[in-house]
Design a protein around this motif. Structure first.
Motif, PDB file in Angstrom:
ATOM      1  N   ASP A  86       0.766  -1.091   0.004  1.00 45.30           N
ATOM      2  CA  ASP A  86       0.013   0.113   0.217  1.00 45.30           C
ATOM      3  C   ASP A  86       0.975   1.163  -0.081  1.00 45.30           C
ATOM      4  OD1 ASP A  86      -1.533   2.204   0.447  1.00 45.30           O
ATOM      5  OD2 ASP A  86      -3.065   0.872   1.789  1.00 45.30           O
ATOM      6  N   ILE A 255     -12.679   0.145  -8.578  1.00 43.99           N
ATOM      7  CA  ILE A 255     -10.943   0.187  -8.720  1.00 43.99           C
ATOM      8  C   ILE A 255     -10.901  -0.445 -10.087  1.00 43.99           C
ATOM      9  CG2 ILE A 255     -10.830  -0.428  -6.246  1.00 43.99           C
ATOM     10  CD1 ILE A 255      -9.960  -3.314  -7.091  1.00 43.99           C
ATOM     11  N   SER A 281      -7.445   2.918  -6.941  1.00 41.79           N
ATOM     12  CA  SER A 281      -8.766   3.009  -6.170  1.00 41.79           C
ATOM     13  C   SER A 281      -8.744   4.489  -5.782  1.00 41.79           C
ATOM     14  CB  SER A 281      -8.742   2.012  -5.056  1.00 41.79           C
ATOM     15  OG  SER A 281      -8.056   2.378  -3.881  1.00 41.79           O
ATOM     16  N   CYS A 317      -9.359  -3.043  -1.177  1.00 45.80           N
ATOM     17  CA  CYS A 317      -9.384  -1.727  -1.496  1.00 45.80           C
ATOM     18  C   CYS A 317     -10.864  -1.494  -1.165  1.00 45.80           C
ATOM     19  CB  CYS A 317      -9.310  -1.528  -3.125  1.00 45.80           C
ATOM     20  SG  CYS A 317      -7.593  -1.575  -3.598  1.00 45.80           S
TER      21      CYS A 317
END
Length: 318
Positions: A86, A255, A281, A317
């Motif tokens: 991330d 996404i 996203s 997400c």
């Protein structure tokens, strides 16, 4: 005043003058010594100031957080790993860490890299990218024709990418893999002679069960180097790659997922499969990789690796 008295007076005055001269000389010497000491002290202070390191511009490197995840339900008994990085929170989430850091052949996921290098260096021009089929009949029907870049990527056409890699050449390929820190960066088996599945040069190379190896965690890091904010690659190259890597829209999500499959064999038996890429996203970009290893009596196809990766990325997400 008598002559004797005058003589004594002169002697006394001479003595007084001599004493004055001595005193003045001493004062001058003392002043010079004090002045020199002050100057020396000042220089010493200046030197110490100059030698003091300036840490005002020092960059503090942030080490990403690494957490374990229980994604066993996605794998349903399969031997495999999933890694997500991330970028916004600078955090790795990993399932099965031992497999995540173990290197193996990238196989067809390397088509992302060979496409990247060829696009960036003008070796592939998307609108004029068709290469002629040799006439040799391959097991995949989609390869038995003239084919362009978009179709070659979509159908994972090995003979097309064998030509692209040869056009890139050893020197540029090595330079770019070093730049990307791509696994072990080993292209020593350029022809792919270590591959035990076939001896057809058109279907072989260092990236197919050969000298080049990379771990799932390293795959994720490479994706971030290509598509992240600090990428060295042109926006045009990134957009062309994104166009061929884009997966169909996923129902019920907002996404976009981009990726490439890969599958490795040994002596004709499937031993592992990959799906690596990234997702965009509203909360930021994530970079992911799923790798499945051989599991007796169970399917380890690249399509299954893709299915698991999309579920993991979509749920992350959400």
């Amino acid at each position: 005043m008598t002559t004797k008295t005058k003589r004594n007076y002169v002697l006394i005055m001479m003595c007084v003058l001599l004493v004055c001269v001595v005193m003045l000389t001493g004062c001058a010497n003392n002043y010079s010594s004090e002045e020199e000491q002050e100057i020396a002290a000042t220089e010493a202070v200046d030197d110490s100031v100059e030698e003091e390191p300036d840490n005002s511009s020092e960059i503090i490197e942030v080490v990403p957080e690494m957490v374990e995840a229980d994604w066993s339900s996605y794998f349903n008994g399969l031997n495999g790993t999933a890694v997500i990085y991330d970028a916004a929170s600078q955090k790795y989430t990993i399932y099965n860490r031992d497999i995540a850091v173990a290197r193996s052949s990238p196989c067809s996921t390397f088509k992302i890299i060979s496409s990247l290098i060829a696009l960036e260096n003008g070796i592939i021009e998307p609108e004029n990218s068709t290469r002629k089929w040799s006439g040799e009949i391959f097991w995949n029907e989609d390869w038995n024709r003239d084919i362009d870049f978009y179709e070659a990527f979509r159908t994972s056409c090995v003979w097309y990418y064998r030509q692209v890699v040869d056009d890139i050449g050893k020197d540029l390929m090595q330079k770019e893999l070093n730049r990307l820190q791509y696994g072990n960066c080993d292209i020593s088996d350029w022809e792919g002679q270590l591959n035990t599945n076939n001896s057809n040069r058109a279907l072989n190379g260092f990236w197919i069960e050969s000298s080049l190896m990379i771990s799932p965690k390293e795959q994720v890091e490479v994706m971030e180097r290509i598509f992240g904010k600090g990428s060295d690659y042109s926006e045009e190259t990134q957009n062309e790659l994104k166009q061929v890597m884009l997966m169909p829209e996923i129902d019920g999500t907002d996404i976009s997922i981009y990726g490439k499959t890969g599958m490795g064999k040994s002596n004709g038996i499937v031993v592992d499969s990959w799906f690596t890429g990234f997702a965009e996203s509203k909360t930021g970009d994530i970079y992911f990789c799923v790798r499945l290893g051989r599991t007796d009596g169970m399917n380890v196809s690249s399509s299954l690796a893709k299915e698991i990766a999309i579920k993991v990325a979509s749920d992350y997400c959400a």
